[in-house]
Design an enzyme around this catalytic site. Structure first.
Site, short mmCIF file in Angstrom:
data_model
loop_
_atom_site.label_atom_id
_atom_site.label_comp_id
_atom_site.label_asym_id
_atom_site.label_seq_id
_atom_site.Cartn_x
_atom_site.Cartn_y
_atom_site.Cartn_z
N GLU A 250 -1.58 4.09 10.29
CA GLU A 250 -2.58 4.55 9.32
C GLU A 250 -2.45 6.04 9.03
O GLU A 250 -2.57 6.47 7.88
CB GLU A 250 -3.99 4.23 9.82
N ARG A 254 -1.43 7.25 5.18
CA ARG A 254 -2.49 7.95 4.45
C ARG A 254 -2.29 9.47 4.47
O ARG A 254 -2.32 10.12 3.43
CB ARG A 254 -3.86 7.61 5.04
N ASP A 383 3.04 -7.62 6.12
CA ASP A 383 3.21 -7.31 4.70
C ASP A 383 4.15 -6.14 4.34
O ASP A 383 5.20 -6.33 3.73
CB ASP A 383 1.85 -7.10 4.04
N GLU A 517 -4.64 -4.74 -3.67
CA GLU A 517 -3.39 -5.49 -3.79
C GLU A 517 -3.27 -6.32 -5.06
O GLU A 517 -2.19 -6.44 -5.64
CB GLU A 517 -3.20 -6.38 -2.55
#
Length: 623
Positions: A250, A254, A383, A517
């Site tokens: 993360e 980010r 993913d 998404e």
């Protein structure tokens, strides 16, 4: 414009100068007018003379030695009757001309602050290139010549309706940002209903996730006042010297991704410096027997561990597999090959392992280098690993053949083993658990439509058309997951069993947390097909967001999209500003705004420039 030519016209401190060559004010004004007219004439000549391609490729814009060599070689060959070489040279000149015109167009769109930064960066580079400097700046980073990539800002759409819709999305961004700035400034995220800050343990005690995540969206939307305020906060307050445990994944997508993107868009050195600083603090995560990084890392002690629930202490595919884009750019901007070496080693480990049915399980033990339980998903836990294989190839200017092969091989395995059609003809991607399919598709999996469309042009054999059809079918399925809810926003997961299709059947799968998404796939499908339905579907989502998620303090997620009225979860996720609103804005922008042949988006929608093969002679370029 160079600074030096203006120096003769600078007023001296002594009003009664004894220098006989000084000019009176009127003379200075006349000379300045003459000088300005001369510059205008030169620029006009560059763009409008018939031989402007020669000027552009050889004079106004620097051409690479390879181009010059190819041109010379082509001319010599033409004298000996080689028509093929001449055609290649002419084609190269045409492409260089088109590239130069794009660069010129982009330069003309720069704001004065960016031009000033370019001049300051150039002066700093010249100052630091002197004897004894060793090519380093004051922060011990190598001197990098900043070149703003093409398409960082765009122009207003010509179509009035499209222009109006894009303006609406910009207003949504302003509402989300203003609420955060008023009620949660410096916190990681905003609680828009209770109007206070919100912090997730994903970031430890690092602050300002929304600020860093939103930087590039503010710039892309030309909200420069807000961008400058965010940049000032980063300069003064963003601190990574914390004794806290963070999610490597993360923080990378980010914070590192957001800082890199802000640097490439604006050229502000503070973003490069902060990105490299944070990247170096993440390197201890790779200190495992295999080099597969830990999921969690204490930034002060450098001690790492994995999530306790992750299959016997395994690392997660989507986490260790989603570092490649950012770390390749960190090597480029820091001059330190270690970043690139770390992520390339991950591939070596993966390539030594057998893949069940050609699939990559979600869990890998970083100590033994063996798979954990055989759970395969193109949604959560898996993913972005597949996304980064494709984008690593594209970001390398299609020179990363290993990444390309891994992507297309895995996509074939996914199509064979996981893709299915419902009884009514909806294509979905199921999850695979020890050889058995679970007929569930997550909202996160809906990014795959955009991914497959992005990679279709490079598909092996004659599969381009087939892959575009798959992408369109997945986009349709994900749109149906929105259309079949009461609030017209999609659930966290939806199922294809028990007589239902594209509907969430479990209460813990009915929530919507402002995820991007589905919008992401609409953007890619629009760019590659220009089918107007994708813009219409995007606009449907805008209307639903405005009706059900907008509150006085910002935008909130929803607890149940099948309920007749919204029940807000009181969190404005940072990725709503980083991804959802950016993708919507670009959906209603022209294709030359962050064009896909010049930019690759990380999994948090932070655009990173393609590293050109013909720029490997530039400072700190990763080959």
């Amino acid at each position: 414009m160079p600074v030096a030519p203006l120096l003769p016209f600078t007023v001296t401190p002594n009003r009664k100068s004894a220098i006989p060559t000084s000019f009176r004010l009127t003379e200075k004004f006349i000379l300045l007018l003459v000088f300005s007219a001369f510059i205008t004439l030169c620029i006009g000549a560059i763009f409008f003379l018939p031989d402007s391609s020669k000027l552009l490729s050889g004079g106004f814009f620097r051409s690479s030695p390879a181009v010059e060599t190819n041109t010379r070689t082509g001319l010599e060959s033409s004298n000996s009757g080689s028509a093929g070489n001449v055609e290649r040279v002419l084609d190269k000149i045409k492409k260089d001309h088109e590239q130069a015109l794009l660069e010129a167009k982009d330069t003309l769109q720069k704001r004065p602050e960016d031009i000033k930064n370019d001049i300051l960066n150039e002066k700093k580079k010249v100052g630091n290139d002197g004897p004894g400097q060793g090519g380093k700046d004051v922060n011990n980073l190598p001197i990098v010549e900043y070149r703003r990539p093409i398409g960082a800002t765009g122009q207003e759409p010509v179509d009035p309706e499209t222009r109006e819709r894009r303006a609406k999305i910009k207003e949504m961004m302003k509402h989300a940002w203003d609420g955060y700035r008023r009620y949660a400034w410096g916190s990681n995220e905003l609680r828009p209903v209770s109007k206070q800050g919100h912090s997730s343990n994903l970031f430890g005690s690092i602050k300002g996730a929304t600020i860093v995540d939103a930087l590039d969206t503010l710039y892309v939307m030309e909200m420069f006042e807000e961008f400058d305020a965010a940049a000032e906060w980063v300069e003064k307050n963003l601190d990574f010297n914390v004794n806290a445990e963070v999610s490597v994944f993360e923080v990378n997508i980010r914070f590192v991704g957001g800082l890199l993107s802000a640097y490439y868009l604006s050229g502000k050195e503070v973003f490069r410096r902060k990105a490299v600083e944070l990247g170096e603090k993440l390197l201890p995560a790779f200190k495992t027997p295999t080099g597969i990084p830990w999921a969690l890392l204490n930034l002060k002690s450098g001690i790492g561990r994995n999530w306790p629930w992750a299959s016997g202490g395994s690392s997660i595919l989507a986490e260790y597999g989603t570092l490649h884009l950012e770390f390749m750019h960190l090597s480029r901007l820091s001059g330190k090959p270690e970043f690139a070496q770390k992520v390339m080693n991950i591939r070596k480990v993966l390539n030594r392992l057998d893949k069940p049915q050609g699939l990559y399980p979600n869990y890998l033990n970083p100590n033994s280098g063996q798979w954990g339980q055989h759970h395969v998903s193109v949604g959560g836990l898996g993913d972005s690993f597949y996304e980064y294989l494709l984008k690593a190839w594209l970001m390398s200017d299609k020179s990363d053949e290993e990444g390309k092969k891994m992507y297309y091989d895995s996509l074939q395995a996914i199509e064979t083993n996981l893709m299915r059609k419902s009884s009514s003809g909806l294509t979905y991607i199921a999850e695979w658990k020890g050889g058995l399919l679970e007929h569930k598709m997550g909202h996160l999996t809906c990014f795959a439509g955009g991914m497959i469309a992005l990679g279709a042009d490079g598909a092996p054999g004659d599969k381009t058309g087939h892959q575009m059809e798959l992408a369109a079918e997945i986009a349709r399925t994900c749109h149906e997951s929105y259309a079949r809810t009461a609030l017209k926003l999609g659930p966290e997961a939806f199922r294809f069993d028990g007589g239902v299709e594209a509907i969430a059947t479990r209460q813990n799968e009915k929530y919507f947390i402002l995820r991007p998404e589905v919008i992401e796939t609409y953007l890619y499908m629009w760019r590659f097909t220009h089918d107007p339905k994708y813009r219409e579907w995007g606009w449907e989502a805008v209307q639903a967001l405005e009706k059900h998620c907008r509150v006085e303090g910002g935008y909130s997620g929803l607890r149940d999209v099948y309920a007749s009225s919204p029940n807000h979860d009181d969190v404005q996720q940072s990725f709503y500003l980083a991804e959802t609103l950016k993708y919507l804005y670009l959906l209603f922008s022209d294709d030359d705004h962050l064009p896909f042949d010049h930019w690759v988006f990380n999994t948090e929608a932070h655009p990173l420039p393609v590293i050109r093969k013909d720029q490997t002679d530039q400072p700190n370029e990763v080959e």
